[in-house]
Design an enzyme around this catalytic site. Structure first.
Site, PDB file in Angstrom:
ATOM      1  N   LYS A 212       0.843  -1.205   0.000  1.00  0.00           N
ATOM      2  CA  LYS A 212       0.000   0.000   0.000  1.00  0.00           C
ATOM      3  C   LYS A 212       0.877   1.254   0.000  1.00  0.00           C
ATOM      4  O   LYS A 212       0.705   2.147  -0.808  1.00  0.00           O
ATOM      5  CB  LYS A 212      -0.913  -0.035   1.231  1.00  0.00           C
ATOM      6  CG  LYS A 212      -1.806   1.175   1.334  1.00  0.00           C
ATOM      7  CD  LYS A 212      -2.781   1.051   2.494  1.00  0.00           C
ATOM      8  CE  LYS A 212      -3.467   2.391   2.731  1.00  0.00           C
ATOM      9  NZ  LYS A 212      -4.463   2.357   3.791  1.00  0.00           N
ATOM     10  N   GLU A 218      10.469  -4.817   4.457  1.00  0.00           N
ATOM     11  CA  GLU A 218      10.528  -6.231   4.058  1.00  0.00           C
ATOM     12  C   GLU A 218      10.224  -6.380   2.564  1.00  0.00           C
ATOM     13  O   GLU A 218      10.918  -7.081   1.820  1.00  0.00           O
ATOM     14  CB  GLU A 218       9.496  -7.065   4.841  1.00  0.00           C
ATOM     15  CG  GLU A 218       9.768  -7.214   6.316  1.00  0.00           C
ATOM     16  CD  GLU A 218       9.106  -6.145   7.175  1.00  0.00           C
ATOM     17  OE1 GLU A 218       8.893  -5.016   6.658  1.00  0.00           O
ATOM     18  OE2 GLU A 218       8.806  -6.423   8.341  1.00  0.00           O
ATOM     19  N   GLY A 272      -4.947  -1.871   4.926  1.00  0.00           N
ATOM     20  CA  GLY A 272      -4.211  -3.043   4.440  1.00  0.00           C
ATOM     21  C   GLY A 272      -4.930  -4.349   4.734  1.00  0.00           C
ATOM     22  O   GLY A 272      -5.076  -5.214   3.873  1.00  0.00           O
ATOM     23  N   ARG A 273      -5.419  -4.508   5.957  1.00  0.00           N
ATOM     24  CA  ARG A 273      -6.033  -5.791   6.341  1.00  0.00           C
ATOM     25  C   ARG A 273      -7.445  -5.949   5.787  1.00  0.00           C
ATOM     26  O   ARG A 273      -8.091  -6.976   5.985  1.00  0.00           O
ATOM     27  CB  ARG A 273      -5.999  -5.952   7.858  1.00  0.00           C
ATOM     28  CG  ARG A 273      -6.543  -4.771   8.630  1.00  0.00           C
ATOM     29  CD  ARG A 273      -6.179  -4.855  10.097  1.00  0.00           C
ATOM     30  NE  ARG A 273      -6.610  -3.678  10.857  1.00  0.00           N
ATOM     31  CZ  ARG A 273      -5.878  -2.581  11.014  1.00  0.00           C
ATOM     32  NH1 ARG A 273      -4.691  -2.487  10.447  1.00  0.00           N
ATOM     33  NH2 ARG A 273      -6.324  -1.566  11.723  1.00  0.00           N
ATOM     34  N   GLU A 358      -4.861  -6.723  14.627  1.00  0.00           N
ATOM     35  CA  GLU A 358      -4.335  -5.400  14.262  1.00  0.00           C
ATOM     36  C   GLU A 358      -5.465  -4.367  14.363  1.00  0.00           C
ATOM     37  O   GLU A 358      -5.225  -3.197  14.658  1.00  0.00           O
ATOM     38  CB  GLU A 358      -3.739  -5.423  12.846  1.00  0.00           C
ATOM     39  CG  GLU A 358      -2.780  -4.291  12.589  1.00  0.00           C
ATOM     40  CD  GLU A 358      -1.927  -4.464  11.334  1.00  0.00           C
ATOM     41  OE1 GLU A 358      -0.711  -4.705  11.455  1.00  0.00           O
ATOM     42  OE2 GLU A 358      -2.486  -4.367  10.225  1.00  0.00           O
ATOM     43  N   HIS A 389      -5.405 -33.432  17.196  1.00  0.00           N
ATOM     44  CA  HIS A 389      -4.295 -34.238  17.719  1.00  0.00           C
ATOM     45  C   HIS A 389      -3.180 -33.361  18.256  1.00  0.00           C
ATOM     46  O   HIS A 389      -2.055 -33.819  18.423  1.00  0.00           O
ATOM     47  CB  HIS A 389      -3.791 -35.183  16.625  1.00  0.00           C
ATOM     48  CG  HIS A 389      -4.889 -36.079  16.141  1.00  0.00           C
ATOM     49  ND1 HIS A 389      -5.195 -37.267  16.753  1.00  0.00           N
ATOM     50  CD2 HIS A 389      -5.804 -35.905  15.159  1.00  0.00           C
ATOM     51  CE1 HIS A 389      -6.242 -37.820  16.139  1.00  0.00           C
ATOM     52  NE2 HIS A 389      -6.638 -36.998  15.172  1.00  0.00           N
ATOM     53  N   LYS A 515       9.042  -0.764  13.641  1.00  0.00           N
ATOM     54  CA  LYS A 515       9.616  -0.530  12.306  1.00  0.00           C
ATOM     55  C   LYS A 515      10.751   0.484  12.408  1.00  0.00           C
ATOM     56  O   LYS A 515      11.826   0.290  11.854  1.00  0.00           O
ATOM     57  CB  LYS A 515       8.543   0.037  11.366  1.00  0.00           C
ATOM     58  CG  LYS A 515       7.484  -0.941  10.912  1.00  0.00           C
ATOM     59  CD  LYS A 515       6.634  -0.234   9.866  1.00  0.00           C
ATOM     60  CE  LYS A 515       5.363  -0.974   9.540  1.00  0.00           C
ATOM     61  NZ  LYS A 515       4.489  -0.236   8.644  1.00  0.00           N
TER      62      LYS A 515
HETATM   63  O1  F6P Z   1       1.989  -4.289   9.867  1.00  0.00           O
HETATM   64  C1  F6P Z   1       1.651  -2.958   9.638  1.00  0.00           C
HETATM   65  C2  F6P Z   1       1.183  -2.760   8.244  1.00  0.00           C
HETATM   66  O2  F6P Z   1       1.113  -1.391   8.065  1.00  0.00           O
HETATM   67  C3  F6P Z   1      -0.137  -3.451   7.937  1.00  0.00           C
HETATM   68  O3  F6P Z   1      -1.222  -2.748   8.377  1.00  0.00           O
HETATM   69  C4  F6P Z   1      -0.039  -3.588   6.465  1.00  0.00           C
HETATM   70  O4  F6P Z   1      -0.970  -4.525   5.994  1.00  0.00           O
HETATM   71  C5  F6P Z   1       1.388  -4.037   6.314  1.00  0.00           C
HETATM   72  O5  F6P Z   1       2.089  -3.277   7.271  1.00  0.00           O
HETATM   73  C6  F6P Z   1       1.982  -3.871   4.949  1.00  0.00           C
HETATM   74  O6  F6P Z   1       1.973  -2.527   4.537  1.00  0.00           O
HETATM   75  P1  F6P Z   1       2.164  -2.124   3.030  1.00  0.00           P
HETATM   76  O7  F6P Z   1       1.067  -2.739   2.236  1.00  0.00           O
HETATM   77  O8  F6P Z   1       2.126  -0.640   3.007  1.00  0.00           O
HETATM   78  O9  F6P Z   1       3.499  -2.653   2.569  1.00  0.00           O
END
Ligand code: F6P
Length: 551
Positions: A212, A218, A272-273, A358, A389, A515
């Protein structure tokens, strides 16, 4: 009232007090008594939403409980908060944004104007672009840099840019293109990318970089490594044929080197979620095609309509939220388990963890004062029968109360007959679901055990107290439409629990500090700099790590 106005905690309402009194009456009533006294309970305590049928008869409630819970939800202004969200009011108050994921699944004929702008037209413009692109990849008309067709899509994203498409692609495996596989990379641990690339040929691989913000460390780290993997083999010019982006941030996408013509956009009003219905669903559309993706969105819209219009008493997501809130706040249940009896839904608990935890892992109310209720529960789970199990022992005989959602389907995508002619493997699966919910609810008494001739000293060990609540969500099959319904059901449940808790379900400030600190520490860990201003433990571990790494 508007969703942004400050309301008091739910504990200030008379309805809360009434519920507390009622809890005193029902806390020790056993599900055996409730079923014994009310022969219609199993048939009556069900609710439907679209193709979903929800049996909540094995809940710790009697016929008086639900009206009291609904009265509490009304006192909390649930209907008004819901309408504010659906209209596009800025219900995400700390970021002054709407949370309009429901607009992503409105039909093209609908209109929804936010600040004088029709967002439905934007949504369908992007959906059309996604459809054209995915048609080309699926049919082989989109070619890689060497002219070969794409056989593998690798989605690089994390959190909401990973968990939704990952879960849905797995769940809809039987609907997927037979010659196009989809893999997912999220973790900055290089093991994840290396495993995903194993056996792949850059010439036939397409990367979807999904973020987003397009600033997530990452995702950018993995995407940069993937870019080198492609350009090392095929040259710089290959990027346009092997990378597309999904983002709200066109400038950052261009900076990374992906042609904005190959970017599928969404908007800051999509959390995002809550983004699986947006362009974040691109890997899903690549896998199942535009028609099935349309069915998936239509399924979500069906439950959106239900949430918007059904009376609270028979509103499925509201009911699930009220039960969740009931257990968390009156029975002190700290966790809840989601147990899908469908192996293809193995990633659903992880998806729901982000959605619920979240969203509702908050401890201040909308006005910034501390909450005095128990907010987001800890969600977890595994598909049945595997969990049986592993951890079901604790569900049955442990000291904690863990409310459970069972999920079951009448028709599997594929089934195998049992060799003795006694039905199919899917029959065995469904029988297990039915057995588990019964055992949780009714248990096994000392009298039952004695009647079965169990040795006296073993009786305390074998007694199953029962009275452990569950809800069972059933659907005819795990189709794209049903999966869309299921996701929307949980989204609205989470929202409703947020309203009851008087919190903002749409921000996530708690994630940010980690972060920032990871970025700062990387300067010390990655190079030979000093970790300035850190505690002695962190400093010692940085030294230890660097000593071993550098030999
Ligand atoms: O974990 C925090 C967060 O901001 C989530 O809300 C989001 O889904 C994720 O990081 C990834 O963010 P982005 O889509 O901006 O890379």
């Amino acid at each position: 009232m508007t969703a942004t106005s400050v309301s008091p905690s739910i504990t200030a309402f008379l309805e809360w007090q009434r519920l507390q009194d009622h809890y005193g009456d029902i806390a020790s009533v056993h599900l055996r008594e409730l079923f014994g006294a009310d022969p219609r309970r199993g048939r009556d305590l069900t609710v439907t939403a679209g193709d979903l049928s929800i049996d909540y008869s094995m809940s710790r409630i009697d016929r008086d409980t639900l009206p009291l819970l609904v009265a509490l939800a009304r006192a909390a202004g649930l209907e008004d908060h819901r309408d504010c969200m659906l209209r596009g009011n800025p219900v995400n108050t700390t970021e002054n944004r709407p949370a309009l994921h429901t607009a992503l699944r409105l039909p093209a004929s609908a209109e929804l104007s936010v600040d004088g702008h029709d967002v439905v037209a934007d949504v369908h413009r992007v959906l059309d672009r996604m459809a054209t692109f995915t048609d080309r990849v699926r049919s082989g008309r989109w070619r890689g840099a060497t002219g070969r067709r794409i056989t593998t899509v690798v989605n690089i994203g994390i959190g909401g840019s990973d968990l939704g498409p990952r879960m849905v692609c797995q769940a809809l495996r039987p609907y997927s293109h037979p010659e196009l596989s989809v893999r997912f990379v999220s973790n900055v641990d290089p093991a994840d990318l290396l495993a995903a690339l194993d056996g792949l040929d850059p010439a036939t691989t397409l990367f979807v970089v999904a973020s987003k913000t397009f600033t997530t460390i990452e995702t950018l780290t993995n995407a940069t490594a993937a870019r080198s993997w492609v350009t090392g083999a095929l040259g710089e010019d290959a990027v346009d044929r092997h990378f597309v982006a999904v983002s709200t941030n066109a400038a950052k996408v261009a900076e990374f080197g992906i042609d904005p013509a190959n970017m599928f956009e969404f908007w800051d009003w999509v959390g995002g979620r809550y983004s699986i219905g947006s362009a974040i669903g691109l890997p899903v559309m690549l896998a199942i095609g535009r028609g099935a993706f349309g069915d998936f969105l239509a399924g979500m819209h069906t439950v959106d309509r239900h949430f918007a219009t059904a009376p609270l008493e028979s509103n499925a997501p509201v009911l699930l939220a009220l039960l969740g809130f009931w257990y968390a706040n009156f029975f002190d249940a700290e966790t809840r388990a989601v147990l899908p009896y469908a192996n293809d839904l193995a990633a659903l608990p992880a998806y729901l963890q982000q959605l619920a935890m979240e969203s509702n892992g908050k401890s201040v109310q909308l006005n910034g004062t501390p909450t005095d209720v128990s907010t987001g529960a800890i969600w977890w789970g595994e598909p049945g029968t595997n969990g049986q199990h592993a951890f079901y022992q604790l569900l049955h005989q442990g000291t904690r109360l863990v409310p459970v959602d069972f999920l079951g389907f009448a028709a599997p995508a594929a089934d195998l007959p049992l060799s003795d002619g006694s039905g199919s493997m899917h029959d065995v699966l469904v029988s297990n679901l039915l057995a588990q919910r019964r055992v949780l609810a009714f248990g096994r008494t000392p009298a039952d055990l004695a009647a079965d001739g169990i040795r006296e000293d073993l009786i305390p060990h074998k007694v199953m107290a029962g009275n452990r609540p569950s809800t069972t969500i059933l659907a005819p099959e795990l189709s794209p439409g049903v999966l869309g319904q299921l996701i929307a059901l949980y989204e609205h449940q989470v929202f409703t629990e947020g309203v009851l808790s008087n919190i903002n379900s749409f921000d996530q400030w708690g994630v940010e500090l980690g972060k920032d600190q990871a970025l700062q520490l990387h300067r010390a860990v990655g190079g030979d700099g000093v970790a300035e201003g850190v505690d002695s433990s962190t400093e010692a571990i940085v030294q230890w790590y660097r000593a071993i790494r550098d030999g």
